[in-house]
Design an enzyme around this catalytic site. Structure first.
Site, PDB file in Angstrom:
ATOM      1  N   LYS A  48      -2.834  -5.074   4.399  1.00  0.00           N
ATOM      2  CA  LYS A  48      -1.635  -5.181   3.566  1.00  0.00           C
ATOM      3  C   LYS A  48      -1.853  -6.069   2.349  1.00  0.00           C
ATOM      4  O   LYS A  48      -1.243  -5.853   1.319  1.00  0.00           O
ATOM      5  CB  LYS A  48      -0.434  -5.644   4.390  1.00  0.00           C
ATOM      6  N   ASP A  96       3.167  -2.302   1.718  1.00  0.00           N
ATOM      7  CA  ASP A  96       3.664  -3.186   2.760  1.00  0.00           C
ATOM      8  C   ASP A  96       4.799  -4.026   2.192  1.00  0.00           C
ATOM      9  O   ASP A  96       4.873  -4.239   0.978  1.00  0.00           O
ATOM     10  CB  ASP A  96       2.542  -4.078   3.286  1.00  0.00           C
ATOM     11  N   GLU A  97       5.669  -4.514   3.078  1.00  0.00           N
ATOM     12  CA  GLU A  97       6.843  -5.243   2.582  1.00  0.00           C
ATOM     13  C   GLU A  97       6.475  -6.495   1.795  1.00  0.00           C
ATOM     14  O   GLU A  97       7.208  -6.911   0.917  1.00  0.00           O
ATOM     15  CB  GLU A  97       7.788  -5.610   3.739  1.00  0.00           C
ATOM     16  N   HIS A 135      12.978  -1.537   3.473  1.00  0.00           N
ATOM     17  CA  HIS A 135      12.315  -2.221   4.576  1.00  0.00           C
ATOM     18  C   HIS A 135      13.203  -3.370   5.039  1.00  0.00           C
ATOM     19  O   HIS A 135      13.879  -3.993   4.231  1.00  0.00           O
ATOM     20  CB  HIS A 135      10.947  -2.748   4.139  1.00  0.00           C
ATOM     21  N   ARG A 136      13.177  -3.624   6.354  1.00  0.00           N
ATOM     22  CA  ARG A 136      14.119  -4.609   6.904  1.00  0.00           C
ATOM     23  C   ARG A 136      13.453  -5.954   7.220  1.00  0.00           C
ATOM     24  O   ARG A 136      13.856  -6.638   8.157  1.00  0.00           O
ATOM     25  CB  ARG A 136      14.794  -4.033   8.145  1.00  0.00           C
ATOM     26  N   ASN A 155      30.714 -18.530   7.716  1.00  0.00           N
ATOM     27  CA  ASN A 155      30.943 -19.924   8.054  1.00  0.00           C
ATOM     28  C   ASN A 155      31.013 -20.146   9.553  1.00  0.00           C
ATOM     29  O   ASN A 155      30.624 -21.175  10.070  1.00  0.00           O
ATOM     30  CB  ASN A 155      32.284 -20.339   7.428  1.00  0.00           C
ATOM     31  N   SER A 179       8.295   3.045  12.676  1.00  0.00           N
ATOM     32  CA  SER A 179       7.056   2.477  12.160  1.00  0.00           C
ATOM     33  C   SER A 179       6.673   1.271  13.000  1.00  0.00           C
ATOM     34  O   SER A 179       7.531   0.487  13.387  1.00  0.00           O
ATOM     35  CB  SER A 179       7.277   2.064  10.699  1.00  0.00           C
ATOM     36  N   THR A 185       1.686   3.144   6.029  1.00  0.00           N
ATOM     37  CA  THR A 185       1.618   1.886   5.291  1.00  0.00           C
ATOM     38  C   THR A 185       0.156   1.572   4.998  1.00  0.00           C
ATOM     39  O   THR A 185      -0.666   1.610   5.905  1.00  0.00           O
ATOM     40  CB  THR A 185       2.225   0.756   6.136  1.00  0.00           C
ATOM     41  N   LYS A 202       2.975   3.927   1.744  1.00  0.00           N
ATOM     42  CA  LYS A 202       3.933   2.838   1.573  1.00  0.00           C
ATOM     43  C   LYS A 202       3.243   1.531   1.201  1.00  0.00           C
ATOM     44  O   LYS A 202       2.212   1.200   1.768  1.00  0.00           O
ATOM     45  CB  LYS A 202       4.698   2.657   2.891  1.00  0.00           C
ATOM     46  N   LYS A 232      -3.048  -0.396   4.642  1.00  0.00           N
ATOM     47  CA  LYS A 232      -3.606  -1.636   5.165  1.00  0.00           C
ATOM     48  C   LYS A 232      -5.020  -1.797   4.606  1.00  0.00           C
ATOM     49  O   LYS A 232      -5.617  -0.808   4.237  1.00  0.00           O
ATOM     50  CB  LYS A 232      -3.662  -1.594   6.697  1.00  0.00           C
TER      51      LYS A 232
END
Length: 466
Positions: free
Chosen positions: A168, A194-195, A285-286, A114, A370, A164, A192, A166
């Site tokens: 993607k 991709d996200e 993954h972030r 908050n 990465s 990753t 991987k 590609k």
């Protein structure tokens, strides 16, 4: 006459307590506070403590029904930020009982839920949290952790290699699986999703999972090494996410993946617990982190998001590269990399670590480098991240002029050369280019990769400075 005085009151009378001694069970927070002109720092710091714990803007009669002293957050120290006008670090202590056990979601709702929209502040950033062992012990943490992962994969003494796939978006499932197979066969440990590969019209998740599983088992049979592909289980609902994770387990693959910020901490913690119960590794993954952590004076630093992930659970997490195309200042990055991997990290302001953090026995998380990295970066990455890391080359594998498998060979040769050189006591920071050149003499794949990327650099000043 009434027993209390209504009306607006100064927060600092109740919530600014410089004489307070912090308890070992308190959750401690360091906020970077930028008050509005005319608001004294003590009042701003106290307001943060109040609004993120028990306080409200006026005295309420129900305050008399509880013990504020037992439950209130306290601003116990304020210091100016060197080199910044009207910015302060406010330290706030929260009693443990304010938080639900085992819920990162509740911890964040309380601490940052908050107060960031509060009018008396121009800006507010959560720089760090000290999570006490009494609270971490209520979390499962990473499904497996670094040591168990190495044992499952039977890979020791070097960083792990990923890639990753590609482009993607847009490949069919079969072509996608083929790209996975080529990379794994060439010598990578992981490939991987991709996200943003979830389940789109051009490639539904179940088809992708099937073709990737085929690629994994075929490449394992050919190389004699254990391989994995991070199958992205992120979905629109928690039920659908679990369905994907269960299907991955039924296929017998070693690892799944989740976007923990867009998917949310509640979903992530459920998935992490499923992964531990069912022997799946979990790659995190972030995606969306920079929305929260990129601005220096407002939001949350990534080290807080990293600590939260270690509590919620994940075996790998993306942590910047220090050398590639994405943000990441070296000392600061290494600070949160240590917070992810180590059991005990000392307070060190030069690395952005505001509190000593004792994780006790919570498993560690492998940091993933990465984003815009290629073979010439290998010595620096090996030097900076050490063995307990995953180095991910997307374009740096698939951009190889001869194709994916030779691109994978080039990365593996470069990595093995760097690890060997380091073990022989050579200085990777100084001799890195030479080590790569020497290795490329006997590896035509590496030589071709060196030629392609010799000039590429991503050089911009970092935003994330102390």
């Amino acid at each position: 006459s009434v027993g209390f005085k209504a009306g607006v009151k100064d927060y600092k009378l109740t919530y600014y307590t410089p004489e307070y001694e912090t308890k070992p069970t308190d959750i401690l927070a360091a906020f970077r506070v930028t008050p509005q002109p005319g608001v004294p720092p003590e009042e701003a710091g106290a307001a943060v403590a109040a609004e993120s714990s028990t306080g409200t803007w006026t005295t309420v009669w129900t305050d008399g029904l509880t013990s504020l002293d037992r439950y209130k957050g306290r601003c116990y120290h304020i210091e100016p930020v060197a080199g910044e006008e009207s910015q302060f670090i406010a330290y706030v202590a929260y009693p443990l009982d304010l938080f639900e056990e085992g819920s990162v979601t509740n911890m964040f709702t309380s601490i940052v839920g908050n107060v960031f929209g509060f009018k008396a502040l121009r800006a507010l950033r959560l720089e760090d949290l000290r999570i006490p062992p009494a609270y971490t012990k209520t979390f499962q943490g990473p499904p497996h952790g670094i040591q168990v992962e190495r044992d499952k994969l039977n890979k020791y003494g070097r960083p792990l290699l990923g890639c990753t796939i590609k482009p993607k978006l847009g490949l069919s499932a079969k072509n996608y699986g083929r790209a996975v197979y080529e990379c794994l066969r060439g010598g990578l440990d992981f490939t991987k999703d991709d996200e943003n590969v979830n389940s789109q019209p051009f490639m539904r998740w179940r088809d992708r999972f099937l073709f990737c599983a085929e690629a994994i088992f075929k490449s394992q049979a050919e190389t004699g090494e254990i391989k994995g592909h991070y199958l992205n289980a992120t979905a629109g609902t928690c039920e659908e996410m679990m369905k994907r994770a269960i299907f991955a387990r039924e296929l017998g693959v070693p690892i799944v993946m989740h976007d923990y910020l867009t998917g949310g901490f509640t979903a992530n913690t459920s998935l992490a617990q499923y992964c531990r119960d069912n022997g799946l590794l979990l790659h995190i993954h972030r995606a969306m982190h920079a929305v929260i952590d990129r601005q220096k004076n407002h939001g949350m630093h990534f080290r807080v998001l990293a600590k939260a992930l270690r509590m919620s659970g994940g075996d790998h997490i993306h942590a910047g590269t220090v050398v590639g195309k994405l943000e990441g200042e070296r000392e600061i990055t290494l600070g949160f990399v240590d917070l992810l991997r180590d059991d005990f990290v000392e307070k060190d302001r030069s690395r952005g670590i505001y509190f000593t953090q004792d994780w006790v026995s919570l498993p560690g998380v492998l940091p993933v480098a990465s984003g815009g990295i290629h073979v010439w970066h290998m010595p620096a990455l090996t030097e900076i991240f050490g063995d307990d890391s995953v180095l991910q080359f997307g374009g740096g594998t698939l951009g190889h002029p001869w194709g994916n498998a030779p691109g994978a060979v080039a990365n593996r040769v470069a990595l093995e050369a760097c690890v060997q050189a380091r073990n022989e006591g050579r200085d990777l920071a100084r001799e890195g280019n030479e080590i790569i050149r020497a290795a490329s003499k006997w590896s035509p794949e590496l030589a071709a990769a060196c030629e392609v990327w010799k000039e590429i650099k991503f050089e911009f000043p970092a935003m994330d400075t102390l």
